[in-house]
Design a protein around this motif. Structure first.
Motif, PDB file in Angstrom:
ATOM      1  N   TYR A 162       0.839  -1.198   0.000  1.00 59.62           N
ATOM      2  CA  TYR A 162       0.000   0.000   0.000  1.00 59.62           C
ATOM      3  C   TYR A 162       0.875   1.249   0.000  1.00 59.62           C
ATOM      4  N   LYS A 163       0.574   2.161  -0.925  1.00 58.05           N
ATOM      5  CA  LYS A 163       1.293   3.429  -1.011  1.00 58.05           C
ATOM      6  C   LYS A 163       0.371   4.629  -0.842  1.00 58.05           C
ATOM      7  N   GLU A 164      -0.918   4.390  -0.845  1.00 60.97           N
ATOM      8  CA  GLU A 164      -1.884   5.465  -0.702  1.00 60.97           C
ATOM      9  C   GLU A 164      -2.874   5.129   0.412  1.00 60.97           C
ATOM     10  N   GLY A 165      -3.505   6.171   0.934  1.00 59.10           N
ATOM     11  CA  GLY A 165      -4.519   5.967   1.968  1.00 59.10           C
ATOM     12  C   GLY A 165      -3.962   5.450   3.270  1.00 59.10           C
ATOM     13  N   LEU A 166      -2.699   5.772   3.562  1.00 60.87           N
ATOM     14  CA  LEU A 166      -2.064   5.288   4.791  1.00 60.87           C
ATOM     15  C   LEU A 166      -2.416   6.208   5.960  1.00 60.87           C
ATOM     16  N   PRO A 167      -2.417   5.691   7.184  1.00 56.53           N
ATOM     17  CA  PRO A 167      -2.896   6.485   8.328  1.00 56.53           C
ATOM     18  C   PRO A 167      -1.995   7.650   8.708  1.00 56.53           C
ATOM     19  N   ASP A 168      -0.735   7.594   8.315  1.00 55.39           N
ATOM     20  CA  ASP A 168       0.206   8.664   8.646  1.00 55.39           C
ATOM     21  C   ASP A 168       0.733   9.247   7.340  1.00 55.39           C
ATOM     22  N   PRO A 169       0.587  10.557   7.143  1.00 58.21           N
ATOM     23  CA  PRO A 169       1.051  11.163   5.881  1.00 58.21           C
ATOM     24  C   PRO A 169       2.545  11.011   5.659  1.00 58.21           C
ATOM     25  N   GLY A 170       3.285  10.698   6.727  1.00 63.12           N
ATOM     26  CA  GLY A 170       4.728  10.504   6.581  1.00 63.12           C
ATOM     27  C   GLY A 170       5.103   9.141   6.034  1.00 63.12           C
ATOM     28  N   LEU A 171       4.142   8.227   5.981  1.00 64.85           N
ATOM     29  CA  LEU A 171       4.410   6.886   5.468  1.00 64.85           C
ATOM     30  C   LEU A 171       4.376   6.891   3.945  1.00 64.85           C
ATOM     31  N   GLN A 172       5.361   6.281   3.336  1.00 70.46           N
ATOM     32  CA  GLN A 172       5.398   6.187   1.879  1.00 70.46           C
ATOM     33  C   GLN A 172       4.873   4.846   1.376  1.00 70.46           C
ATOM     34  N   GLU A 173       5.088   3.800   2.164  1.00 74.15           N
ATOM     35  CA  GLU A 173       4.628   2.472   1.754  1.00 74.15           C
ATOM     36  C   GLU A 173       4.513   1.582   2.981  1.00 74.15           C
ATOM     37  N   VAL A 174       3.499   0.730   2.988  1.00 71.46           N
ATOM     38  CA  VAL A 174       3.348  -0.274   4.033  1.00 71.46           C
ATOM     39  C   VAL A 174       3.112  -1.624   3.356  1.00 71.46           C
ATOM     40  N   VAL A 175       3.867  -2.618   3.795  1.00 68.39           N
ATOM     41  CA  VAL A 175       3.692  -3.994   3.312  1.00 68.39           C
ATOM     42  C   VAL A 175       2.967  -4.774   4.395  1.00 68.39           C
ATOM     43  N   MET A 176       1.901  -5.448   4.033  1.00 66.57           N
ATOM     44  CA  MET A 176       1.110  -6.221   4.996  1.00 66.57           C
ATOM     45  C   MET A 176       1.037  -7.669   4.524  1.00 66.57           C
ATOM     46  N   ASN A 177       1.666  -8.576   5.266  1.00 66.95           N
ATOM     47  CA  ASN A 177       1.605 -10.002   4.960  1.00 66.95           C
ATOM     48  C   ASN A 177       0.425 -10.626   5.691  1.00 66.95           C
ATOM     49  N   VAL A 178      -0.422 -11.318   4.955  1.00 67.62           N
ATOM     50  CA  VAL A 178      -1.663 -11.863   5.499  1.00 67.62           C
ATOM     51  C   VAL A 178      -1.845 -13.310   5.058  1.00 67.62           C
ATOM     52  N   CYS A 179      -2.755 -13.997   5.734  1.00 74.59           N
ATOM     53  CA  CYS A 179      -3.088 -15.373   5.372  1.00 74.59           C
ATOM     54  C   CYS A 179      -4.254 -15.438   4.395  1.00 74.59           C
ATOM     55  N   SER A 180      -4.918 -14.330   4.163  1.00 80.26           N
ATOM     56  CA  SER A 180      -6.151 -14.315   3.378  1.00 80.26           C
ATOM     57  C   SER A 180      -5.905 -13.807   1.962  1.00 80.26           C
ATOM     58  N   ARG A 181      -6.843 -14.081   1.094  1.00 85.33           N
ATOM     59  CA  ARG A 181      -6.835 -13.580  -0.288  1.00 85.33           C
ATOM     60  C   ARG A 181      -8.257 -13.178  -0.652  1.00 85.33           C
ATOM     61  N   PRO A 182      -8.429 -12.142  -1.512  1.00 87.11           N
ATOM     62  CA  PRO A 182      -7.394 -11.277  -2.087  1.00 87.11           C
ATOM     63  C   PRO A 182      -6.953 -10.213  -1.098  1.00 87.11           C
ATOM     64  N   CYS A 183      -5.994  -9.376  -1.516  1.00 83.66           N
ATOM     65  CA  CYS A 183      -5.583  -8.248  -0.671  1.00 83.66           C
ATOM     66  C   CYS A 183      -6.742  -7.271  -0.523  1.00 83.66           C
ATOM     67  N   PRO A 184      -6.894  -6.677   0.657  1.00 84.76           N
ATOM     68  CA  PRO A 184      -7.898  -5.610   0.786  1.00 84.76           C
ATOM     69  C   PRO A 184      -7.600  -4.483  -0.197  1.00 84.76           C
ATOM     70  N   PRO A 185      -8.615  -3.853  -0.773  1.00 86.74           N
ATOM     71  CA  PRO A 185      -8.388  -2.778  -1.745  1.00 86.74           C
ATOM     72  C   PRO A 185      -7.577  -1.620  -1.178  1.00 86.74           C
ATOM     73  N   LYS A 186      -7.835  -1.262   0.076  1.00 90.54           N
ATOM     74  CA  LYS A 186      -7.107  -0.192   0.741  1.00 90.54           C
ATOM     75  C   LYS A 186      -6.519  -0.722   2.047  1.00 90.54           C
ATOM     76  N   PHE A 187      -5.561   0.024   2.573  1.00 92.15           N
ATOM     77  CA  PHE A 187      -4.922  -0.410   3.817  1.00 92.15           C
ATOM     78  C   PHE A 187      -5.951  -0.424   4.945  1.00 92.15           C
ATOM     79  N   PRO A 188      -6.172  -1.581   5.587  1.00 90.44           N
ATOM     80  CA  PRO A 188      -7.148  -1.648   6.688  1.00 90.44           C
ATOM     81  C   PRO A 188      -6.726  -0.754   7.853  1.00 90.44           C
TER      82      PRO A 188
END
Length: 404
Positions: A370-396
């Motif tokens: 995820y590169k957009e819609g992140l909770p902190d404007p200072g974040l450029q990218e967040v990687v979230m490893n999950v057991c489920s599929r598909p990936c959520p459309p936006k960062f939960p």
């Protein structure tokens, strides 16, 4: 159990006075649903040596590629006296959390518990005035994320710890109670330890809030309402090398840094051993070693591994004792509901080796970027490893568990 009953009576009268109902074991408070606040174990009236000494290791915040190898090494190195794997408790928050690693820690028999979704750093303006809705949303949304993305059964997610130990009073406890959480481990206890004061009152065992608590309130707003069947797992304050109280290792100070490696290591080990023995040689209340993994990373900043080596020496020491079990909080509470003497503890349903083989698996891990819609404007990218599929459309995030 007359001795235990009278002890609980005296404890309760300390804080309640004569005008309120007193908790009396086996009369108006019966296991497994109700346990009075007490500084004596179930077996104290017979022989205190029958009481197993529990050591509870807990870690707060996200499970990541940085800390998970350390956690796995602990789980794969140490075994309890019944030759079963030790277990630990992880109070998990969302940002940077690797849900696939959380799944594996659970599969290996450790407890996953809830810390919050946001873990906001603003204690004064966010956590301190937090109302019922804030606490419920933070706790329930984090639990739902652990169910959805780590495949942890909801029934296994029983515990909660408030960020920064900022206990939220009746609002927090009511939110947890209404939402089906069964225990909280956020509440430090200083007066009820085996070391505080000229004549220590003794350390509190876990208890339920069927009756008002005698526990002192050192951080946040502590509850004064009743929540029948809701457990309090007291965070017994440690005495650091300055003689000051600290509920988390991170807050403990005194001769752990700015010294020769071996001296620092010895100081950490002796600090933990001394505090452990307050309980082990005293009333054998469960002994908690609560921390963040960042406490060990201080070694790297100081170009030292004294924290890690001292901590591991302590674990080797307690692991060598035949009546000490390193156990997660949920397993300790199962013992509180149905106490077995230490020589029989290996056959307790919560401690058999079979109890360390949950069916939860993560067969097809998934990486979401995820590169957009992140909770902190200072974040450029967040990687979230999950057991489920598909990936959520936006960062939960809080209020948007599904990432819609």
């Amino acid at each position: 159990m007359v001795k235990c009953a009278w002890l609980a009576l005296s404890l309760t009268l300390l804080s309640l006075g004569w005008g309120q109902e007193v908790c009396v074991p086996d009369e108006n408070c019966k296991r497994p649903d109700c346990v009075c606040a007490s500084t004596e174990s179930y077996f104290a009236s017979f022989d205190n040596s029958l009481t197993p000494q529990f050591v509870i290791l807990s870690f707060d915040d996200a499970v990541t590629v940085t800390n998970n190898p350390f956690y796995l090494d602990l789980l794969n190195t140490y075994k309890n006296p019944n030759d079963c794997r030790i277990s630990m408790t992880f109070f998990v928050s969302h940002l940077y959390n690797d849900y696939t690693m959380v799944n594996e820690l659970h599969r290996l028999g450790s407890e996953i518990a809830v810390h919050s979704v946001t873990h906001k750093a603003d204690v004064e303006h966010y956590w301190r005035p937090a109302n019922y809705t804030v606490w419920q949303n933070e706790a329930v949304d984090m639990r739902e994320m652990l169910v959805k993305y780590a495949y942890i059964p909801e029934a296994d997610l029983k515990g909660f710890r408030a960020p920064f130990l900022e206990v939220g009073g009746n609002d927090m406890y009511q939110a947890l109670y209404d939402s089906g959480f069964t225990y909280d481990c956020s509440w430090p206890a200083l007066q009820y330890t085996n070391w505080y004061g000229d004549e220590p009152k003794g350390a509190l065992f876990p208890y339920t809030l069927d009756y008002q608590s005698p526990q002192d309130c050192t951080v946040g707003r502590c509850p004064d309402a009743l929540f029948p069947g809701m457990w309090v797992a007291p965070m017994l304050d440690l005495k650091d090398n300055r003689g000051e109280a600290c509920a988390m290792l991170d807050a403990c100070q005194g001769n752990y840094t700015d010294c020769a490696d071996q001296i620092c290591e010895d100081n950490v080990f002796e600090f933990l051993r001394r505090n452990f023995e307050y309980n082990y040689k005293g009333n054998r209340a469960p002994f908690g070693v609560f921390t963040h993994h960042s406490w060990f990373l201080l070694d790297e900043i100081n170009e030292s591994d004294a924290h890690t080596k001292g901590y591991l020496r302590f674990l080797q020491y307690v692991n060598s004792l035949p009546d000490v079990y390193i156990a997660s909080m949920n397993r300790v509470l199962e013992w509180m509901k149905d106490p077995y003497p230490v020589m029989d503890l290996g056959s307790h349903p919560a401690f058999t080796c079979d109890s360390f083989d949950p069916i939860t698996t993560c067969p097809d891990p998934n990486t979401c970027n995820y590169k957009e819609g992140l909770p902190d404007p200072g974040l450029q990218e967040v990687v979230m490893n999950v057991c489920s599929r598909p990936c959520p459309p936006k960062f939960p995030w809080l209020g948007n568990v599904d990432g819609n």
